[in-house]
Motif scaffolding. Sequence first.
Motif, PDB file in Angstrom:
ATOM      1  N   GLU A  56      54.239  53.170  53.141  1.00 13.69           N
ATOM      2  CA  GLU A  56      52.652  53.850  52.571  1.00 13.69           C
ATOM      3  C   GLU A  56      52.139  53.445  51.839  1.00 13.69           C
ATOM      4  OE1 GLU A  56      56.031  53.132  51.323  1.00 13.69           O
ATOM      5  OE2 GLU A  56      56.058  52.932  48.926  1.00 13.69           O
ATOM      6  N   GLY A  57      51.186  52.807  52.045  1.00 13.98           N
ATOM      7  CA  GLY A  57      49.970  52.797  51.387  1.00 13.98           C
ATOM      8  C   GLY A  57      49.811  51.165  51.327  1.00 13.98           C
ATOM      9  N   VAL A  58      48.812  51.095  50.006  1.00 17.37           N
ATOM     10  CA  VAL A  58      48.417  49.653  49.985  1.00 17.37           C
ATOM     11  C   VAL A  58      47.763  49.825  48.189  1.00 17.37           C
ATOM     12  CG1 VAL A  58      46.198  50.116  51.248  1.00 17.37           C
ATOM     13  CG2 VAL A  58      46.495  47.594  50.453  1.00 17.37           C
ATOM     14  N   VAL A  59      48.018  48.658  47.715  1.00 13.48           N
ATOM     15  CA  VAL A  59      47.511  48.692  45.864  1.00 13.48           C
ATOM     16  C   VAL A  59      46.622  47.223  45.994  1.00 13.48           C
ATOM     17  CG1 VAL A  59      47.758  48.474  44.542  1.00 13.48           C
ATOM     18  CG2 VAL A  59      49.399  50.061  45.032  1.00 13.48           C
ATOM     19  N   PHE A  60      45.189  47.518  45.736  1.00 15.39           N
ATOM     20  CA  PHE A  60      44.475  46.514  45.207  1.00 15.39           C
ATOM     21  C   PHE A  60      44.425  45.889  43.519  1.00 15.39           C
ATOM     22  CE2 PHE A  60      42.780  48.152  49.088  1.00 15.39           C
ATOM     23  CZ  PHE A  60      42.989  47.006  50.104  1.00 15.39           C
ATOM     24  N   LEU A  61      44.043  44.666  43.354  1.00 15.88           N
ATOM     25  CA  LEU A  61      44.123  44.532  42.221  1.00 15.88           C
ATOM     26  C   LEU A  61      42.867  43.808  42.027  1.00 15.88           C
ATOM     27  CD1 LEU A  61      46.087  43.717  39.408  1.00 15.88           C
ATOM     28  CD2 LEU A  61      44.536  42.042  39.920  1.00 15.88           C
ATOM     29  N   GLU A  62      41.722  44.096  41.127  1.00 14.88           N
ATOM     30  CA  GLU A  62      40.185  43.095  40.676  1.00 14.88           C
ATOM     31  C   GLU A  62      40.519  43.322  39.560  1.00 14.88           C
ATOM     32  OE1 GLU A  62      36.520  44.367  43.287  1.00 14.88           O
ATOM     33  OE2 GLU A  62      37.996  46.110  43.229  1.00 14.88           O
ATOM     34  N   THR A  63      39.923  41.949  38.817  1.00 16.68           N
ATOM     35  CA  THR A  63      39.737  41.817  37.457  1.00 16.68           C
ATOM     36  C   THR A  63      37.702  42.395  37.945  1.00 16.68           C
ATOM     37  OG1 THR A  63      41.461  40.006  37.405  1.00 16.68           O
ATOM     38  CG2 THR A  63      38.953  40.000  35.366  1.00 16.68           C
ATOM     39  N   THR A  64      37.694  43.363  37.196  1.00  9.97           N
ATOM     40  CA  THR A  64      36.505  43.559  37.387  1.00  9.97           C
ATOM     41  C   THR A  64      35.626  42.769  36.415  1.00  9.97           C
ATOM     42  OG1 THR A  64      36.785  45.485  35.846  1.00  9.97           O
ATOM     43  CG2 THR A  64      36.839  45.723  37.796  1.00  9.97           C
ATOM     44  N   SER A  65      36.028  42.610  35.242  1.00 14.02           N
ATOM     45  CA  SER A  65      35.257  41.591  33.993  1.00 14.02           C
ATOM     46  C   SER A  65      36.234  40.688  33.394  1.00 14.02           C
ATOM     47  CB  SER A  65      34.678  42.714  32.632  1.00 14.02           C
ATOM     48  OG  SER A  65      33.600  41.936  32.215  1.00 14.02           O
ATOM     49  N   PRO A  66      35.804  40.126  34.200  1.00 15.20           N
ATOM     50  CA  PRO A  66      37.023  38.210  33.347  1.00 15.20           C
ATOM     51  C   PRO A  66      36.739  38.717  31.794  1.00 15.20           C
ATOM     52  CG  PRO A  66      36.388  37.943  35.342  1.00 15.20           C
ATOM     53  CD  PRO A  66      35.549  39.338  35.181  1.00 15.20           C
ATOM     54  N   LYS A  67      35.527  38.207  31.337  1.00 15.14           N
ATOM     55  CA  LYS A  67      35.389  38.303  30.016  1.00 15.14           C
ATOM     56  C   LYS A  67      35.550  39.093  28.889  1.00 15.14           C
ATOM     57  CE  LYS A  67      32.259  34.191  31.327  1.00 15.14           C
ATOM     58  NZ  LYS A  67      30.762  34.249  31.089  1.00 15.14           N
ATOM     59  N   SER A  68      35.885  40.583  29.157  1.00 18.40           N
ATOM     60  CA  SER A  68      36.330  41.548  29.329  1.00 18.40           C
ATOM     61  C   SER A  68      37.622  41.823  29.086  1.00 18.40           C
ATOM     62  CB  SER A  68      35.599  42.763  28.924  1.00 18.40           C
ATOM     63  OG  SER A  68      35.365  43.317  30.156  1.00 18.40           O
ATOM     64  N   GLY A  69      38.105  40.959  29.819  1.00 22.31           N
ATOM     65  CA  GLY A  69      39.775  41.408  30.894  1.00 22.31           C
ATOM     66  C   GLY A  69      40.053  42.257  31.018  1.00 22.31           C
ATOM     67  N   GLU A  70      38.879  42.891  31.878  1.00 23.55           N
ATOM     68  CA  GLU A  70      39.471  45.017  31.919  1.00 23.55           C
ATOM     69  C   GLU A  70      39.734  44.395  33.697  1.00 23.55           C
ATOM     70  OE1 GLU A  70      36.132  48.303  32.101  1.00 23.55           O
ATOM     71  OE2 GLU A  70      35.644  47.063  34.523  1.00 23.55           O
ATOM     72  N   TYR A  71      40.893  44.529  34.050  1.00 28.42           N
ATOM     73  CA  TYR A  71      40.998  44.844  35.934  1.00 28.42           C
ATOM     74  C   TYR A  71      40.836  46.302  36.640  1.00 28.42           C
ATOM     75  CZ  TYR A  71      45.873  45.263  33.831  1.00 28.42           C
ATOM     76  OH  TYR A  71      47.025  46.193  32.611  1.00 28.42           O
ATOM     77  N   GLN A  72      41.336  46.401  37.538  1.00 32.39           N
ATOM     78  CA  GLN A  72      41.526  47.574  38.320  1.00 32.39           C
ATOM     79  C   GLN A  72      42.473  47.620  39.746  1.00 32.39           C
ATOM     80  OE1 GLN A  72      37.763  49.752  38.844  1.00 32.39           O
ATOM     81  NE2 GLN A  72      38.192  48.978  41.292  1.00 32.39           N
ATOM     82  N   LEU A  73      43.215  48.861  39.158  1.00 33.41           N
ATOM     83  CA  LEU A  73      44.578  49.289  40.060  1.00 33.41           C
ATOM     84  C   LEU A  73      43.957  50.768  41.289  1.00 33.41           C
ATOM     85  CD1 LEU A  73      47.545  49.163  38.658  1.00 33.41           C
ATOM     86  CD2 LEU A  73      46.422  47.799  39.997  1.00 33.41           C
ATOM     87  N   THR A  74      43.716  49.826  42.848  1.00 29.95           N
ATOM     88  CA  THR A  74      43.501  51.019  43.535  1.00 29.95           C
ATOM     89  C   THR A  74      44.060  51.596  44.619  1.00 29.95           C
ATOM     90  OG1 THR A  74      40.628  50.663  42.928  1.00 29.95           O
ATOM     91  CG2 THR A  74      41.391  51.712  45.540  1.00 29.95           C
ATOM     92  N   ARG A  75      44.846  52.585  44.759  1.00 31.14           N
ATOM     93  CA  ARG A  75      46.057  52.722  45.682  1.00 31.14           C
ATOM     94  C   ARG A  75      45.583  53.687  47.450  1.00 31.14           C
ATOM     95  NH1 ARG A  75      51.394  52.265  44.647  1.00 31.14           N
ATOM     96  NH2 ARG A  75      52.487  53.112  46.577  1.00 31.14           N
ATOM     97  N   PHE A  76      45.246  53.367  48.163  1.00 27.78           N
ATOM     98  CA  PHE A  76      45.585  54.099  49.101  1.00 27.78           C
ATOM     99  C   PHE A  76      46.878  54.582  49.538  1.00 27.78           C
ATOM    100  CE2 PHE A  76      41.367  50.923  48.980  1.00 27.78           C
ATOM    101  CZ  PHE A  76      40.309  52.583  49.124  1.00 27.78           C
ATOM    102  N   ASP A  77      47.012  55.760  50.675  1.00 26.22           N
ATOM    103  CA  ASP A  77      48.238  56.290  50.735  1.00 26.22           C
ATOM    104  C   ASP A  77      46.840  55.331  52.533  1.00 26.22           C
ATOM    105  OD1 ASP A  77      46.352  57.824  52.575  1.00 26.22           O
ATOM    106  OD2 ASP A  77      47.304  59.444  51.715  1.00 26.22           O
ATOM    107  N   ALA A  78      49.048  55.734  53.772  1.00 26.84           N
ATOM    108  CA  ALA A  78      48.738  55.152  54.421  1.00 26.84           C
ATOM    109  C   ALA A  78      47.265  55.677  55.855  1.00 26.84           C
ATOM    110  CB  ALA A  78      50.386  55.129  55.152  1.00 26.84           C
ATOM    111  N   ASN A  79      47.157  56.504  55.878  1.00 24.50           N
ATOM    112  CA  ASN A  79      45.634  56.873  56.507  1.00 24.50           C
ATOM    113  C   ASN A  79      44.698  57.350  56.161  1.00 24.50           C
ATOM    114  OD1 ASN A  79      48.061  58.856  57.813  1.00 24.50           O
ATOM    115  ND2 ASN A  79      48.250  59.916  56.768  1.00 24.50           N
ATOM    116  N   GLY A  80      44.402  56.036  54.568  1.00 29.37           N
ATOM    117  CA  GLY A  80      43.618  55.537  53.694  1.00 29.37           C
ATOM    118  C   GLY A  80      42.638  56.650  53.221  1.00 29.37           C
TER     119      GLY A  80
END
Length: 194
Positions: A56-80
């Motif tokens: 039903e979709g895909v999830v991406f995880l990125e560490t946006t700022s390793p030195k501050s500890g910030e990370y981000q989750l991005t989720r798309f459905d199957a249609n983008g």
Amino acid sequence: GVGKNLTIYTWGSIEGVLGRTVAEVPTDPCVVVAKDAAVAIPLCSQNQSQAAPAGEGVVFLETTSPKSGEYQLTRFDANGRLIYQRKYAGTVRAVSASARDSVLKATIKGFPASEGILKAAGTAIPTVWPVVRHMFVGAEGTVWVQMSQDPSKGQPYEWRRYDERGMPTGIIRLPRDTRVVASHRQGIYVIEAD
């Protein structure tokens, strides 16, 4: 250079026919690509992606700022279509000089050419442990994020649970020798190594 290749994540059929593009996978900042080889940067916070179990979709995880500890989750459905994109705070833990030296020596021992490739790219070993160790996408839109721990302390791993909108809904701690294999809104299934 570092992370030059972008991969396209697509859905296809059982017959192997490619489907539509759902989303572009974020460039991996943890890979140095040389003329004849690619080397993973030790202790780097790698981007991760995983399809939902029912497609039903895909999830991406990125560490946006390793030195501050910030990370981000991005989720798309199957249609983008973008379902959510949220940033979260993790805990920053410094890597000791002896641990960095030990990791670099192990990397060079396993692939001697890596030292020259990393030096040629001007790549430095990070000074902080990766914030996130692993991500697991479960049923019903849940996402579980395993936070990194200093391996010398032997503590259990903290897993943070996010709902189908990316909102934090809980934290559990699991022994270091377990891995998550399935989850849904009511529970999580793990395998424990002997």
